[in-house]
Write an enzyme that holds these catalytic residues in place. Structure first.
Site, PDB file in Angstrom:
ATOM      1  N   ASP A  81       0.840  -1.189   0.000  1.00 59.02           N
ATOM      2  CA  ASP A  81       0.000   0.000   0.000  1.00 59.02           C
ATOM      3  C   ASP A  81       0.878   1.243   0.000  1.00 59.02           C
ATOM      4  O   ASP A  81       1.612   1.495   0.964  1.00 59.02           O
ATOM      5  CB  ASP A  81      -0.886  -0.056   1.250  1.00 59.02           C
ATOM      6  CG  ASP A  81      -1.843   1.107   1.378  1.00 59.02           C
ATOM      7  OD1 ASP A  81      -1.730   2.100   0.626  1.00 59.02           O
ATOM      8  OD2 ASP A  81      -2.716   1.037   2.268  1.00 59.02           O
ATOM      9  N   ASP A 138      -6.067   6.823  -6.033  1.00 57.44           N
ATOM     10  CA  ASP A 138      -6.472   8.202  -5.765  1.00 57.44           C
ATOM     11  C   ASP A 138      -7.372   8.267  -4.536  1.00 57.44           C
ATOM     12  O   ASP A 138      -7.129   9.043  -3.601  1.00 57.44           O
ATOM     13  CB  ASP A 138      -7.181   8.758  -7.003  1.00 57.44           C
ATOM     14  CG  ASP A 138      -7.469  10.248  -6.942  1.00 57.44           C
ATOM     15  OD1 ASP A 138      -6.841  10.957  -6.129  1.00 57.44           O
ATOM     16  OD2 ASP A 138      -8.305  10.709  -7.730  1.00 57.44           O
TER      17      ASP A 138
END
Length: 170
Positions: free
Chosen positions: A9, A33
């Site tokens: 991540d 995003d």
């Protein structure tokens, strides 16, 4: 400049800047995003709204810088990748511009470490291998002064394996 690979991540990395695969509105969206906006908190959205008020968003291939809010990074560099149109709409050049302009913004703010996601390969439909080849070529050609390391962050195993293979053969 060193190039490295990380699976996981991007919002968890403690680097000078993470790059956001943004949309031209800069107001958050899906994929990486949305994850960056959620993890970074309202400070990122506020900074994006200020940029929108000043210049009306971010064109494809360009890049803008904001605070990283609550993320462990110092900055978020937002860039807008091209939507894949079969390779007939200058997508490769626009994608390369995302990497060049993001690195240029990173240099302007004195970053040493920059982490990139796989730009345009999600809902924008850019073929993964072609996007990885463009990304690696653009980063390798960039005349870095302050950036010492670029980290390609792959959330999924398919992209990670692809970048790993491409990095080993070059």
């Amino acid at each position: 400049m060193r190039i490295s690979l990380h699976r996981g991540d991007i919002t968890t990395l403690k680097v000078d800047a993470i790059v956001n695969a943004a949309n031209s509105s800069l107001l958050g969206g899906g994929g990486v995003d949305g994850a960056i906006h959620r993890a970074g908190g309202p400070e990122i959205l506020k900074a994006c709204q200020e940029i929108r008020a000043r210049q009306g968003g971010c064109p494809t291939g360009e890049a803008v810088v904001t605070t990283a809010g609550q993320l462990p990074a110092k900055y978020v560099i937002h860039t807008v990748g091209p939507v894949w149109a079969g390779g007939t709409a200058d997508e490769a050049e626009l994608l390369a511009s995302c990497y060049r302009n993001s690195l240029q913004r990173a240099e302007e703010i004195g970053c040493r470490t920059v982490a990139f996601p796989n730009i345009s390969t999600g809902v924008y439909g850019y073929p993964r291998r072609a996007a990885a080849e463009v990304a690696l070529a653009a980063v390798r050609k960039f005349p870095a002064r302050t950036v010492e390391e670029v980290i390609f962050v792959c959330f999924d195993g398919e992209n990670y394996s692809l970048y790993d293979r491409l990095l080993k053969v070059s």
